[in-house]
Design a protein around this motif. Structure first.
Motif, PDB file in Angstrom:
ATOM      1  N   ILE A  23      17.984  -6.132 -14.467  1.00 30.76           N
ATOM      2  CA  ILE A  23      18.546  -5.230 -15.463  1.00 30.76           C
ATOM      3  C   ILE A  23      17.964  -3.834 -15.237  1.00 30.76           C
ATOM      4  O   ILE A  23      16.740  -3.669 -15.152  1.00 30.76           O
ATOM      5  CB  ILE A  23      18.262  -5.720 -16.877  1.00 30.76           C
ATOM      6  N   VAL A  24      18.853  -2.861 -15.173  1.00 28.14           N
ATOM      7  CA  VAL A  24      18.475  -1.491 -14.861  1.00 28.14           C
ATOM      8  C   VAL A  24      18.623  -0.612 -16.097  1.00 28.14           C
ATOM      9  O   VAL A  24      19.651  -0.646 -16.768  1.00 28.14           O
ATOM     10  CB  VAL A  24      19.357  -0.927 -13.735  1.00 28.14           C
ATOM     11  N   ASN A  75      28.467  -3.342 -13.408  1.00 30.78           N
ATOM     12  CA  ASN A  75      28.174  -2.026 -13.977  1.00 30.78           C
ATOM     13  C   ASN A  75      28.184  -2.039 -15.497  1.00 30.78           C
ATOM     14  O   ASN A  75      27.422  -1.321 -16.145  1.00 30.78           O
ATOM     15  CB  ASN A  75      29.163  -1.003 -13.455  1.00 30.78           C
ATOM     16  N   ALA A  76      29.046  -2.861 -16.081  1.00 29.99           N
ATOM     17  CA  ALA A  76      29.125  -2.924 -17.536  1.00 29.99           C
ATOM     18  C   ALA A  76      27.826  -3.454 -18.144  1.00 29.99           C
ATOM     19  O   ALA A  76      27.481  -3.121 -19.274  1.00 29.99           O
ATOM     20  CB  ALA A  76      30.295  -3.794 -17.964  1.00 29.99           C
ATOM     21  N   LYS A  77      27.122  -4.293 -17.375  1.00 27.18           N
ATOM     22  CA  LYS A  77      25.871  -4.879 -17.860  1.00 27.18           C
ATOM     23  C   LYS A  77      24.643  -4.207 -17.254  1.00 27.18           C
ATOM     24  O   LYS A  77      23.516  -4.637 -17.501  1.00 27.18           O
ATOM     25  CB  LYS A  77      25.833  -6.375 -17.549  1.00 27.18           C
TER      26      LYS A  77
END
Length: 121
Positions: A23-24, A75-77
């Protein structure tokens, strides 16, 4: 600043699968490359796989994992993944999520805390 948090490591038998997640958070738009490194005890760290966000949008894999590992992102997460199939004992290592604002560097600026992968024969 960019923060990286890995999860998904564990212990499996030869031939098993694991999916690592990273997770970024932070200034993701500043990143040019994200990927995965690993380091086994007594060995040098190794770049395993990554995604370059430049014009080519290319992915890369070290030879020993090509065809078995797949890097992807949601990208959504805000999450980077590493799907690892047909795992072998030599894949045993601490796996680190990495990111860099300039390139797919051998010494990325940002590192996660690592997640352990252990493959038994």
């Amino acid at each position: 600043q960019v923060q990286l948090v890995e999860s998904g490591g564990g212990s499996v038998q030869t031939g098993g699968s694991l999916r690592l997640s990273c997770i970024v958070s932070g200034y993701m738009s500043s990143l040019s490359c994200m990927g995965w490194f690993r380091q086994a005890p007594g060995k040098e760290r190794e770049a395993v796989s990554g995604i370059y966000y430049g014009s080519s949008g290319s992915t890369f894999y070290t030879d020993s994992v090509r065809g078995r590992f797949t890097v992807s992102q949601d990208n959504a997460k805000n999450t980077l993944y590493l799907q690892m199939n047909n795992l072998k004992p030599e894949d045993t290592a601490m796996y680190y999520c990495v990111a860099d604002p300039r390139s797919c560097s051998p010494d990325p600026d940002y590192w996660g805390q690592g997640t352990q992968v252990t493959v038994s024969s």
